[in-house]
Design a protein around this motif. Structure first.
Motif, mmCIF file in Angstrom:
data_model
loop_
_atom_site.group_PDB
_atom_site.id
_atom_site.type_symbol
_atom_site.label_atom_id
_atom_site.label_comp_id
_atom_site.label_asym_id
_atom_site.label_seq_id
_atom_site.Cartn_x
_atom_site.Cartn_y
_atom_site.Cartn_z
ATOM 1 N N GLU A 331 0.860 -1.184 0.000
ATOM 2 C CA GLU A 331 0.000 0.000 0.000
ATOM 3 C C GLU A 331 0.896 1.232 0.000
ATOM 4 O O GLU A 331 1.344 1.714 1.042
ATOM 5 N N LEU A 332 1.195 1.727 -1.179
ATOM 6 C CA LEU A 332 2.098 2.861 -1.321
ATOM 7 C C LEU A 332 1.330 4.164 -1.146
ATOM 8 O O LEU A 332 0.260 4.346 -1.717
ATOM 9 N N SER A 333 1.923 5.068 -0.389
ATOM 10 C CA SER A 333 1.315 6.375 -0.154
ATOM 11 C C SER A 333 2.432 7.357 0.182
ATOM 12 O O SER A 333 3.521 6.958 0.610
ATOM 13 N N PRO A 334 2.211 8.643 -0.008
ATOM 14 C CA PRO A 334 3.251 9.633 0.324
ATOM 15 C C PRO A 334 3.575 9.586 1.823
ATOM 16 O O PRO A 334 2.679 9.488 2.671
ATOM 17 N N CYS A 335 4.863 9.629 2.109
ATOM 18 C CA CYS A 335 5.266 9.657 3.510
ATOM 19 C C CYS A 335 6.532 10.492 3.643
ATOM 20 O O CYS A 335 7.335 10.585 2.724
ATOM 21 N N ASN A 336 6.685 11.081 4.805
ATOM 22 C CA ASN A 336 7.867 11.889 5.107
ATOM 23 C C ASN A 336 8.939 10.948 5.655
ATOM 24 O O ASN A 336 8.894 10.540 6.818
ATOM 25 N N LEU A 337 9.898 10.602 4.790
ATOM 26 C CA LEU A 337 10.916 9.620 5.182
ATOM 27 C C LEU A 337 11.814 10.167 6.288
ATOM 28 O O LEU A 337 12.294 9.402 7.138
ATOM 29 N N SER A 338 12.018 11.478 6.310
ATOM 30 C CA SER A 338 12.856 12.072 7.356
ATOM 31 C C SER A 338 12.241 11.828 8.730
ATOM 32 O O SER A 338 12.932 11.435 9.684
ATOM 33 N N GLU A 339 10.942 12.047 8.868
ATOM 34 C CA GLU A 339 10.271 11.827 10.144
ATOM 35 C C GLU A 339 10.279 10.347 10.508
ATOM 36 O O GLU A 339 10.435 9.989 11.690
ATOM 37 N N THR A 340 10.124 9.471 9.511
ATOM 38 C CA THR A 340 10.124 8.029 9.777
ATOM 39 C C THR A 340 11.472 7.589 10.335
ATOM 40 O O THR A 340 11.540 6.827 11.315
ATOM 41 N N VAL A 341 12.559 8.078 9.750
ATOM 42 C CA VAL A 341 13.903 7.692 10.210
ATOM 43 C C VAL A 341 14.162 8.273 11.613
ATOM 44 O O VAL A 341 14.738 7.601 12.475
ATOM 45 N N GLU A 342 13.764 9.523 11.837
ATOM 46 C CA GLU A 342 13.966 10.135 13.150
ATOM 47 C C GLU A 342 13.230 9.343 14.232
ATOM 48 O O GLU A 342 13.761 9.089 15.326
ATOM 49 N N SER A 343 11.988 8.946 13.937
ATOM 50 C CA SER A 343 11.227 8.158 14.903
ATOM 51 C C SER A 343 11.891 6.815 15.155
ATOM 52 O O SER A 343 11.956 6.348 16.303
ATOM 53 N N LEU A 344 12.391 6.203 14.079
ATOM 54 C CA LEU A 344 13.055 4.901 14.229
ATOM 55 C C LEU A 344 14.317 5.023 15.073
ATOM 56 O O LEU A 344 14.583 4.170 15.935
ATOM 57 N N MET A 345 15.069 6.097 14.872
ATOM 58 C CA MET A 345 16.311 6.272 15.634
ATOM 59 C C MET A 345 16.031 6.543 17.114
ATOM 60 O O MET A 345 16.800 6.101 17.982
ATOM 61 N N GLU A 346 14.971 7.241 17.400
ATOM 62 C CA GLU A 346 14.640 7.514 18.794
ATOM 63 C C GLU A 346 14.370 6.223 19.555
ATOM 64 O O GLU A 346 14.754 6.074 20.720
ATOM 65 N N THR A 347 13.688 5.283 18.928
ATOM 66 C CA THR A 347 13.351 4.035 19.617
ATOM 67 C C THR A 347 14.538 3.077 19.688
ATOM 68 O O THR A 347 14.567 2.187 20.544
ATOM 69 N N ARG A 348 15.530 3.220 18.788
ATOM 70 C CA ARG A 348 16.646 2.276 18.757
ATOM 71 C C ARG A 348 17.914 2.817 19.426
ATOM 72 O O ARG A 348 18.860 2.071 19.656
ATOM 73 N N ARG A 349 17.929 4.113 19.733
ATOM 74 C CA ARG A 349 19.140 4.718 20.286
ATOM 75 C C ARG A 349 19.578 4.041 21.579
ATOM 76 O O ARG A 349 20.769 3.804 21.815
ATOM 77 N N ILE A 350 18.608 3.677 22.435
ATOM 78 C CA ILE A 350 18.928 3.067 23.720
ATOM 79 C C ILE A 350 19.674 1.749 23.557
ATOM 80 O O ILE A 350 20.533 1.393 24.367
#
Length: 483
Positions: A331-350
């Motif tokens: 299901e392809l749709s427009p997404c802000n990849l910058s926000e997706t990566v930032e969110s992913l890094m926040e959860t994995r930083r620990i």
């Protein structure tokens, strides 16, 4: 000797010339006598016609006739005798031995008057003579005329004279005919030789030679065209066959490689499941039989931890199965990849901090793509999981999201030993695992992470890959930006 078409054609042509000359010689042998006699008879009749006029009494005309007869004697070898019938006087005679050569007195006057055809009689010198009897009637007198020739001797002389010429003609015909036949046969055989050489090359799978099409509209022209067409078709078929064989070999190699990896996968999964199951079984037995004398909390923690790891491995297998069936229906749709990566890094930083790894992030803002955010996050998270697993102790991990030419690049770089070229080709396939000595995680790695990345990125029409750096490895994903 006769294995060459040119030699056979030359022999046939020479034989043809010999047959023609033989036919000519046989024809001469069979028909020369009759032809010679016919020619002599016609000459004799022609000579008589020139004598037969009504002016024999005119001395001037008679002298002209004598001149004509003498000319015939020289050119045609004819003998003449002109006798006045009543008196028996000889007006003209070729020689004085007429009585001996031709028995004129024995011939009745009726024979002269009947105008018979020339006849053959035996006479002087035991030869056959051709004799013509005719009468000439004028106003005042009647004359008996005899014209004769020794045709047999003349015929023999003619044959003897012709024999060397005929033999020389036969010899020259054979020599000249042989040379002309050899050249003519070479002209005929030349295109056949070219066809033979081209056919030999085609038999050796050399299709570079093209036959020159003869200008003559005959069988050789059609044969040359057909061979050229056959050569082109064979070349196309051989090219296609080679391509098919090459693809088949690749498919066989790929099948063998996948079978080998599946066997390794089953072996790895069996081994990985066997170890935690053994631990769980052992700890469960200890709890059952020694529960009052041991620390049950520690034992249950071990059982829960092993169970959790088994559940993670089984979950990855289920994710892979689901992903392979759903990749074509994202299901392809427009997404802000910058926000997706930032969110992913926040959860994995620990997780990086807990493992003592330095994490550096460089994320360009507002980079947008058309994607299935859930699956794309899973692919990027697998890169992070690999970095967490394979980064050297005390090493660093760098995560970047930036424009890379016309594409958006997500890149994870970690410090670790370089990956060989052979492993770089294999690492993206399912069930493949790097050497365990490279990983800090000794358990539950079944080689599915990068294969999942490959499947997801290809479904997004993106590119993926890795590069060895000076002190580590850099994995990247390239995606087209949202237009």
């Amino acid at each position: 000797m006769f294995h060459s078409i040119r030699t056979r054609l030359t022999f046939i042509f020479i034989l043809f010339f010999l047959i023609l000359e033989s036919i000519q010689l046989i024809s001469l042998y069979l028909f020369l006598n009759d032809a010679f006699l016919t020619q002599k008879e016609n000459t004799m009749l022609q000579a008589f016609d020139e004598m037969n006029d009504d002016q024999l009494e005119n001395p001037t005309v008679f002298q002209d006739i004598v001149a004509v007869l003498q000319d015939y004697e020289v050119t045609s070898n004819l003998y003449f005798c002109l006798v006045e019938r009543d008196s028996g006087d000889v007006l003209y005679s070729t020689n004085d031995s007429i009585e001996e050569n031709i028995a004129l007195r024995d011939v009745n006057d009726e024979v002269y008057d009947e105008e018979p055809d020339p006849r053959i009689i035996s006479g002087y010198n035991s030869n056959n003579w051709l004799v013509l009897y005719r009468s000439i009637l004028t106003e005042q007198h009647c004359y008996n005329t005899v014209i004769w020739t020794c045709y047999e001797a003349e015929l023999k002389n003619t044959v003897l004279g012709l024999s060397p010429i005929l033999l020389l003609t036969l010899l020259l015909s054979c020599v000249v005919g042989g040379l002309l036949s050899f050249q003519f046969a070479g002209h005929i055989v030349k295109p056949i030789q070219q066809i033979d050489r081209t056919a030999q090359k085609i038999a050796c799978q050399d299709f570079s030679t093209t036959l020159k099409i003869p200008k003559t509209k005959d069988e050789l022209q059609r044969l040359a065209k057909n061979i050229n067409q056959m050569s082109q078709q064979l070349e196309q078929d051989m090219t296609q066959l080679k391509a098919i064989n090459s693809q088949l070999e690749q498919d066989i190699d790929e099948k063998s490689r996948i079978d080998r990896m599946r066997r390794e996968f089953l072996s790895n999964v069996s081994h990985e499941l066997k170890t935690p199951l053994s631990i769980i079984s052992s700890y469960a037995e200890m709890l059952k039989y020694e529960g009052e004398h041991i620390d049950t909390g520690e034992y249950t923690d071990v059982i829960l931890d092993e169970t959790r790891q088994m559940n993670q491995m089984i979950g990855k297998l289920l994710d892979l199965s689901r992903l392979e069936h759903a990749a074509e229906h994202l299901e392809l749709s427009p997404c802000n990849l910058s926000e997706t990566v930032e969110s992913l890094m926040e959860t994995r930083r620990i997780l990086f901090q807990q493992n003592g790894l330095s994490l550096n992030c460089s994320i360009s803002p507002n980079l947008r793509v058309r994607a299935d955010e859930t699956y794309l996050s899973q692919a990027m998270d697998n890169y992070l999981g690999n970095a967490l697993k394979y980064t050297s102790e005390g090493g660093s991990v760098t995560v970047q999201l930036k424009m890379y030419g016309p594409l958006i690049r997500f890149q994870v770089t970690n410090t670790c030993p370089p990956i060989s070229e052979e492993e770089q080709r294999e690492i993206w396939e399912s069930f493949y695992k790097l050497d365990k000595s490279r990983s800090k995680d000794r358990n539950m790695s079944v080689g599915l992470g990068l294969y999942i990345v490959k499947t997801i990125v290809e479904a997004h029409d993106g590119n993926y890959g890795l590069e060895n750096t000076e002190d580590g490895v850099s994995f990247y994903i390239d995606l087209p930006p949202l237009s």
